[in-house]
Enzyme design. Sequence first.
Site, PDB file in Angstrom:
ATOM      1  N   ASN A  10     -61.239 -46.015 -69.124  1.00  0.00           N
ATOM      2  CA  ASN A  10     -60.064 -45.594 -69.781  1.00  0.00           C
ATOM      3  C   ASN A  10     -59.840 -46.404 -71.049  1.00  0.00           C
ATOM      4  O   ASN A  10     -59.289 -47.491 -71.091  1.00  0.00           O
ATOM      5  CB  ASN A  10     -58.782 -45.608 -68.874  1.00  0.00           C
ATOM      6  CG  ASN A  10     -57.492 -45.282 -69.829  1.00  0.00           C
ATOM      7  OD1 ASN A  10     -57.646 -44.605 -70.938  1.00  0.00           O
ATOM      8  ND2 ASN A  10     -56.491 -45.383 -69.194  1.00  0.00           N
ATOM      9  N   LYS A  12     -57.969 -45.943 -73.567  1.00  0.00           N
ATOM     10  CA  LYS A  12     -56.676 -46.176 -74.083  1.00  0.00           C
ATOM     11  C   LYS A  12     -56.498 -46.053 -75.701  1.00  0.00           C
ATOM     12  O   LYS A  12     -57.679 -45.299 -76.100  1.00  0.00           O
ATOM     13  CB  LYS A  12     -55.894 -47.369 -73.717  1.00  0.00           C
ATOM     14  CG  LYS A  12     -55.895 -47.473 -72.133  1.00  0.00           C
ATOM     15  CD  LYS A  12     -54.895 -48.452 -71.593  1.00  0.00           C
ATOM     16  CE  LYS A  12     -55.103 -48.550 -70.133  1.00  0.00           C
ATOM     17  NZ  LYS A  12     -54.115 -49.526 -69.385  1.00  0.00           N
ATOM     18  N   HIS A  96     -51.240 -40.211 -66.520  1.00  0.00           N
ATOM     19  CA  HIS A  96     -51.450 -41.974 -66.364  1.00  0.00           C
ATOM     20  C   HIS A  96     -50.092 -42.359 -66.691  1.00  0.00           C
ATOM     21  O   HIS A  96     -49.145 -41.986 -67.422  1.00  0.00           O
ATOM     22  CB  HIS A  96     -52.228 -42.291 -67.598  1.00  0.00           C
ATOM     23  CG  HIS A  96     -52.562 -43.822 -67.683  1.00  0.00           C
ATOM     24  ND1 HIS A  96     -51.888 -44.722 -68.215  1.00  0.00           N
ATOM     25  CD2 HIS A  96     -53.799 -44.369 -67.173  1.00  0.00           C
ATOM     26  CE1 HIS A  96     -52.208 -46.057 -67.905  1.00  0.00           C
ATOM     27  NE2 HIS A  96     -53.459 -45.864 -67.135  1.00  0.00           N
ATOM     28  N   GLU A  98     -48.801 -45.034 -68.173  1.00  0.00           N
ATOM     29  CA  GLU A  98     -48.418 -45.199 -69.653  1.00  0.00           C
ATOM     30  C   GLU A  98     -47.879 -43.790 -70.290  1.00  0.00           C
ATOM     31  O   GLU A  98     -46.860 -43.882 -71.207  1.00  0.00           O
ATOM     32  CB  GLU A  98     -49.457 -45.600 -70.416  1.00  0.00           C
ATOM     33  CG  GLU A  98     -49.902 -47.251 -70.178  1.00  0.00           C
ATOM     34  CD  GLU A  98     -50.988 -47.670 -70.110  1.00  0.00           C
ATOM     35  OE1 GLU A  98     -51.933 -46.784 -70.830  1.00  0.00           O
ATOM     36  OE2 GLU A  98     -51.510 -48.807 -69.782  1.00  0.00           O
ATOM     37  N   GLU A 168     -53.079 -45.961 -59.040  1.00  0.00           N
ATOM     38  CA  GLU A 168     -53.004 -47.005 -59.819  1.00  0.00           C
ATOM     39  C   GLU A 168     -51.615 -47.705 -59.770  1.00  0.00           C
ATOM     40  O   GLU A 168     -50.790 -47.122 -60.529  1.00  0.00           O
ATOM     41  CB  GLU A 168     -52.970 -46.452 -61.540  1.00  0.00           C
ATOM     42  CG  GLU A 168     -54.529 -46.039 -61.579  1.00  0.00           C
ATOM     43  CD  GLU A 168     -54.820 -46.124 -63.219  1.00  0.00           C
ATOM     44  OE1 GLU A 168     -56.049 -46.772 -63.648  1.00  0.00           O
ATOM     45  OE2 GLU A 168     -54.061 -45.670 -63.926  1.00  0.00           O
ATOM     46  N   GLY A 174     -53.029 -53.592 -66.294  1.00  0.00           N
ATOM     47  CA  GLY A 174     -53.175 -54.540 -67.660  1.00  0.00           C
ATOM     48  C   GLY A 174     -52.413 -55.820 -67.379  1.00  0.00           C
ATOM     49  O   GLY A 174     -52.082 -56.575 -68.259  1.00  0.00           O
ATOM     50  N   SER A 214     -56.451 -53.512 -63.419  1.00  0.00           N
ATOM     51  CA  SER A 214     -57.076 -54.883 -63.334  1.00  0.00           C
ATOM     52  C   SER A 214     -58.344 -55.069 -62.573  1.00  0.00           C
ATOM     53  O   SER A 214     -58.559 -56.124 -62.037  1.00  0.00           O
ATOM     54  CB  SER A 214     -55.834 -56.115 -63.227  1.00  0.00           C
ATOM     55  OG  SER A 214     -55.089 -55.992 -64.021  1.00  0.00           O
TER      56      SER A 214
HETATM   57  P1  PGA Z   1     -56.452 -51.917 -66.697  1.00  0.00           P
HETATM   58  O1  PGA Z   1     -55.843 -50.623 -66.918  1.00  0.00           O
HETATM   59  O2  PGA Z   1     -57.657 -51.916 -66.049  1.00  0.00           O
HETATM   60  O3  PGA Z   1     -56.472 -52.791 -68.241  1.00  0.00           O
HETATM   61  O4  PGA Z   1     -55.417 -52.699 -65.925  1.00  0.00           O
HETATM   62  C1  PGA Z   1     -56.267 -49.658 -65.901  1.00  0.00           C
HETATM   63  C2  PGA Z   1     -55.625 -48.437 -66.392  1.00  0.00           C
HETATM   64  O5  PGA Z   1     -54.538 -48.250 -67.006  1.00  0.00           O
HETATM   65  O6  PGA Z   1     -56.023 -47.227 -66.032  1.00  0.00           O
END
Ligand code: PGA
Length: 252
Positions: A10, A12, A96, A98, A168, A174, A214
């Site tokens: 992903n 982003k 997601h 976000e 998630e 993150g 993460s």
């Molecule tokens: P991350 O993000 O691996 O940077 O924690 C995962 C995601 O948001 O899909």
Amino acid sequence: MTRNKLFAANWKMYKTPPQATEFVAAFLPMVADVTADDIALCAPAVCISAVAGAVKGSRIGVGAQNMHWEKEGAFTGEISAEMIAASGCQYVILGHSERRQYFGETDATVNRKLEVALEAGLTPIVCVGEVIEEREAGLTDDVLRRQCTSAFRGISAAKAAKLAIAYEPVWAIGTGKTATPQLAAQAHETIRHEASKAFGKGFAEKLRILYGGSVKPENAKALMSEAELDGALVGGASLDPKSFAAIVHYQA
Ligand code: PGA
């Protein structure tokens, strides 16, 4: 029941089309030996065509990170399932955290998007997960049940065949904090149970549930050793070809 794993990047809001092409050029030879598990690169919309062109002839799939729930219409700035599919996508991330947190995505819009994505022949990766306050209040299972029930509403097992889910936990995205493999596996069991109620036991046994939050080369092996974890949705660590390839090669 063994399910082949899916590793989805992903990206982003990172990478321009030239940067995406450069990533693929470096990444392809690194994963040329991967023949059992699946890999997908979920790129920013403007990079989809470039990535689709660059991965042509390989086993790597392409995905979008969002789409609209209507087939077409006066929705300035939005993109449809048909548009992303015609640009070379086989996958799309839906719901997601976000999108839920910053862009007003709700359980209801995820449900509408899921239906349209499946109709377009895409493999949706539906994201679910609790925020830290919910976990601390002991509400994780309730949240996962609610998100799954709403997402699956009105969708038949036959239609949902391509569905994948990503667990998630929002507090792990993150942040460098990862769910322990056992904690993730428990959440996956809850999700699989919901899928079983909605679509039947056989469906749930085949359903791929990815873990995200993460995931790094250093923790991929421990996470993937849990039978419940059918791959990973990777943000930060997927931006670098070496690091994402190391995650795909978690067994090495
Ligand atoms: P991350 O993000 O691996 O940077 O924690 C995962 C995601 O948001 O899909």
